[in-house]
Design a protein around this motif. Structure first.
Motif, PDB file in Angstrom:
ATOM      1  N   ASP A 190       2.698 -36.090 -37.365  1.00  0.00           N
ATOM      2  CA  ASP A 190       3.763 -35.756 -36.426  1.00  0.00           C
ATOM      3  C   ASP A 190       3.826 -34.256 -36.157  1.00  0.00           C
ATOM      4  O   ASP A 190       4.002 -33.824 -35.012  1.00  0.00           O
ATOM      5  CB  ASP A 190       5.114 -36.289 -36.918  1.00  0.00           C
ATOM      6  N   LEU A 191       3.630 -33.440 -37.188  1.00  0.00           N
ATOM      7  CA  LEU A 191       3.649 -31.994 -36.989  1.00  0.00           C
ATOM      8  C   LEU A 191       2.406 -31.530 -36.222  1.00  0.00           C
ATOM      9  O   LEU A 191       2.487 -30.604 -35.405  1.00  0.00           O
ATOM     10  CB  LEU A 191       3.743 -31.270 -38.332  1.00  0.00           C
ATOM     11  N   GLN A 192       1.279 -32.179 -36.481  1.00  0.00           N
ATOM     12  CA  GLN A 192       0.075 -31.856 -35.710  1.00  0.00           C
ATOM     13  C   GLN A 192       0.275 -32.197 -34.240  1.00  0.00           C
ATOM     14  O   GLN A 192      -0.095 -31.416 -33.353  1.00  0.00           O
ATOM     15  CB  GLN A 192      -1.135 -32.614 -36.267  1.00  0.00           C
ATOM     16  N   ALA A 193       0.867 -33.361 -33.951  1.00  0.00           N
ATOM     17  CA  ALA A 193       1.087 -33.772 -32.563  1.00  0.00           C
ATOM     18  C   ALA A 193       2.037 -32.819 -31.849  1.00  0.00           C
ATOM     19  O   ALA A 193       1.836 -32.481 -30.670  1.00  0.00           O
ATOM     20  CB  ALA A 193       1.632 -35.194 -32.530  1.00  0.00           C
ATOM     21  N   GLN A 194       3.079 -32.383 -32.546  1.00  0.00           N
ATOM     22  CA  GLN A 194       3.999 -31.427 -31.949  1.00  0.00           C
ATOM     23  C   GLN A 194       3.282 -30.125 -31.600  1.00  0.00           C
ATOM     24  O   GLN A 194       3.526 -29.538 -30.535  1.00  0.00           O
ATOM     25  CB  GLN A 194       5.158 -31.154 -32.906  1.00  0.00           C
ATOM     26  N   ALA A 195       2.403 -29.674 -32.495  1.00  0.00           N
ATOM     27  CA  ALA A 195       1.656 -28.441 -32.233  1.00  0.00           C
ATOM     28  C   ALA A 195       0.721 -28.606 -31.041  1.00  0.00           C
ATOM     29  O   ALA A 195       0.595 -27.701 -30.204  1.00  0.00           O
ATOM     30  CB  ALA A 195       0.869 -28.046 -33.478  1.00  0.00           C
ATOM     31  N   LYS A 196       0.055 -29.759 -30.953  1.00  0.00           N
ATOM     32  CA  LYS A 196      -0.823 -30.014 -29.812  1.00  0.00           C
ATOM     33  C   LYS A 196      -0.045 -29.977 -28.506  1.00  0.00           C
ATOM     34  O   LYS A 196      -0.495 -29.387 -27.509  1.00  0.00           O
ATOM     35  CB  LYS A 196      -1.512 -31.372 -29.967  1.00  0.00           C
ATOM     36  N   ASP A 197       1.120 -30.597 -28.506  1.00  0.00           N
ATOM     37  CA  ASP A 197       1.932 -30.649 -27.286  1.00  0.00           C
ATOM     38  C   ASP A 197       2.315 -29.250 -26.813  1.00  0.00           C
ATOM     39  O   ASP A 197       2.425 -29.007 -25.601  1.00  0.00           O
ATOM     40  CB  ASP A 197       3.189 -31.478 -27.518  1.00  0.00           C
ATOM     41  N   LYS A 198       2.530 -28.344 -27.761  1.00  0.00           N
ATOM     42  CA  LYS A 198       2.950 -26.980 -27.430  1.00  0.00           C
ATOM     43  C   LYS A 198       1.784 -25.992 -27.411  1.00  0.00           C
ATOM     44  O   LYS A 198       1.991 -24.787 -27.295  1.00  0.00           O
ATOM     45  CB  LYS A 198       4.012 -26.521 -28.426  1.00  0.00           C
ATOM     46  N   ARG A 199       0.551 -26.527 -27.543  1.00  0.00           N
ATOM     47  CA  ARG A 199      -0.661 -25.701 -27.565  1.00  0.00           C
ATOM     48  C   ARG A 199      -0.595 -24.625 -28.643  1.00  0.00           C
ATOM     49  O   ARG A 199      -0.982 -23.478 -28.443  1.00  0.00           O
ATOM     50  CB  ARG A 199      -0.923 -25.079 -26.186  1.00  0.00           C
TER      51      ARG A 199
END
Length: 240
Positions: A125-134
């Motif tokens: 979930d934290l990885q996905a959040q980081a991807k979304d925000k580049r």
């Protein structure tokens, strides 16, 4: 007052901390001191596809974990904080025993000290959040106990890489299985490519990517990872 931050000679004896982690060996006393941990992303086509990405065969890409994230298998580990979607990623780990800089793939095998089973644990979930925000993946990938490493086997005792099976079970249920030959980028290719960007050193570990089948880990789960010919990996996560 001297400003040089690099210790020399006997000054090493006065360091306040001796914090370098090490990995145990499968067939001998002693341990392998860890310098850095490099990780290869999306190195199995089926995993790239399950994560919703096109298979990129142009060049490997990397992220890193701190050496302090390394932890031995065979333990009960605390469930990590700040995640509701904690995933396993079973991987072949390569341990370098010699320096390498700007070398060819043909030269790379001579730099390998050995191999191990490993887990790249991921706060998805934290990885996905980081991807979304580049943003960088550090919170999702680089945290305490996120690089679980089984005892290392010397390369000469393992033989050539190829048709060995890599697998992971959670609570005796098979989650991941593939062949090492399924990797998009071979171990020599990875070492040669990394050596374009870094002065690789003895003590560096390379986690070579995970097959398809990654999934959620819950408190209380028991994980068992295997690669033919290597010491198996096992651990359990404490209940919250």
């Amino acid at each position: 007052m001297r400003q040089n931050a690099i210790c020399e000679g006997n000054e090493m004896d006065s360091l306040l901390f001796a914090a370098k982690p090490a990995v145990t060996l499968a067939s001998a006393r002693g341990a392998f001191p860890v310098h850095r941990v490099f990780c290869v992303g999306r190195n199995y086509a089926a995993h790239a596809q399950e994560m919703g990405h096109e298979v990129d065969r142009e060049a490997p890409f990397y992220f890193m974990k701190d050496a302090s994230s390394v932890v031995a298998s065979g333990q009960t580990l605390p469930f990590p904080p700040a995640t509701q979607d904690f995933h396993h990623e079973m991987e072949l780990v390569v341990a370098l025993g010699a320096p390498a800089f700007q070398i060819s793939a043909a030269e790379a095998q001579a730099c390998v000290w050995g191999y191990a089973c490993g887990l790249d644990m991921t706060r998805r979930d934290l990885q996905a959040q980081a991807k979304d925000k580049r943003r960088s993946w550090d919170l999702g990938k680089n945290f305490e106990h996120s690089a679980v490493i089984a005892p290392l086997t010397e390369a000469s005792a393992f033989g050539p890489l190829g048709d060995q099976t890599i697998s992971l079970s959670v609570n005796d249920s098979l989650r991941q299985t593939a062949r090492l030959a399924d990797m998009i980028w071979s171990v020599p290719d990875i070492i040669a490519d990394l050596s374009r960007f870094y002065h690789l050193q003895a003590g560096d570990l390379i986690m070579t990517g995970t097959p398809a089948g990654v999934g959620r880990v819950q408190p209380g789960d028991r994980l068992e990872g295997r690669i033919d010919g290597l010491a198996p990996l096992s651990l359990r996560y404490a209940r919250a």
